[in-house]
Design a protein around this motif. Structure first.
Motif: not given
Length: 305
Positions: A147-154, A187-195
């Motif tokens: 698979l491609d090395m991009n954040p589509y496959y995160s 591929r790395l992505t980061v996500e917002n937190d719940d606090s």
């Protein structure tokens, strides 16, 4: 409807199946078992897990589902060995290639969300070292699929800490990013937190994205828990802008506390979806994070689409 998927476990396929015939992607073992049976047993379980991933993806295609989160438990104790050392690696590699071909030929979006013990910004150097190894292993799996090395496959994670301060944690995250493999970085992505004491989308944009340019996955329930006094539309637009020419990926779930069990925490995921994801006119892919998995997805389609 192709842009909505679910995470890891398929409930529909296991309906009316005996326990021994269950289709599952997270066969594992405790450390004691791994110490006694070693990578031979890990290799057996991994092949079974990947074979069932293929079955699930084929079922997803038949049901017009083209977004799916892979389990991070495909390879039990994978941080303790090299994939090529597995006794049946050739068979495993063959299944991984088949998965990759199926994914690409049907434009399926897959990726990982490694567990909370992956803390790239940890003050503990050993934790950082283990995190780098673990994240790189996830990326290797996607590489074997072709698979491609991009954040589509995160490969998606949280910052995971606020110590000693939010800014310090963000700086350490960005500094340690350089030690990841090139495949993982892409591929790395980061996500917002719940606090309210952790990272909002706006904070991630200013502290992470502006420095290392990795995309932000916007989580709707986490936003409800921590709006950072910014509107949903502005938050989603900001997060989506970090994806550039890649279609943004978002997470959507309902609060168990608000809809199904008032004794739960606000951030707890409900069994089903009780509100539609407001796309604000954007074209995004959505992973539904709900306890009833694919069953909830079908109900979401019926209720909102």
């Amino acid at each position: 409807m192709k842009n909505i998927g679910y995470c890891c476990i398929n409930l529909s396929l296991n309906k009316n199946l005996s326990k021994k015939d269950q289709i599952t992607v997270n066969r594992g073992m405790i450390k004691k078992t791994f110490d006694s049976k070693g990578i031979s047993y890990a290799s057996e379980l991994a092949l079974l897990n990947l074979t069932d991933v293929l079955k699930i993806l084929e079922w997803n295609v038949r049901n017009n589902i083209h977004v799916y989160r892979l389990s991070s438990d495909l390879f039990p104790w994978m941080s303790h060995f090299n994939f090529t050392d597995l006794p049946n690696f050739k068979k495993i590699e063959s299944v991984l290639i088949k998965i990759g071909k199926l994914v690409k030929s049907n434009n399926i979006r897959i990726g990982f969300h490694p567990g909370q013990f992956n803390v790239l910004a940890s003050e503990n150097d050993r934790v950082v070292e283990n995190t780098i190894n673990e994240l790189n292993k996830h990326s290797e799996i996607l590489d074997y699929m072709g698979l491609d090395m991009n954040p589509y496959y995160s490969i998606n994670i949280h910052i995971g800490t606020t110590k000693p301060t939010l800014q310090d944690a963000a700086d350490k995250f960005c500094n340690n990013f350089q030690y990841l493999s090139e495949s993982t970085k892409k591929r790395l992505t980061v996500e917002n937190d719940d606090s309210v004491n952790q990272f909002s989308v706006n904070m991630l944009y200013n502290m992470i994205y502006k420095k290392i340019g990795i995309p932000i996955i916007v989580d709707s329930l986490h936003y409800q828990c921590h709006t950072d006094n910014i509107s949903w539309s502005d938050t989603l637009m900001l997060g989506a802008s970090t994806w550039k020419d890649i279609k943004p990926l978002c997470h959507h779930s309902s609060s168990r506390k608000l809809y199904e069990d008032s004794t739960s925490k606000l951030a707890a995921h409900a069994d089903f979806l009780h509100e539609k994801f407001d796309m604000c006119g954007l074209d995004v892919d959505i992973e539904l994070e709900c306890k009833q998995k694919d069953i909830s997805l079908f109900k979401y389609r019926k209720d909102f689409l």
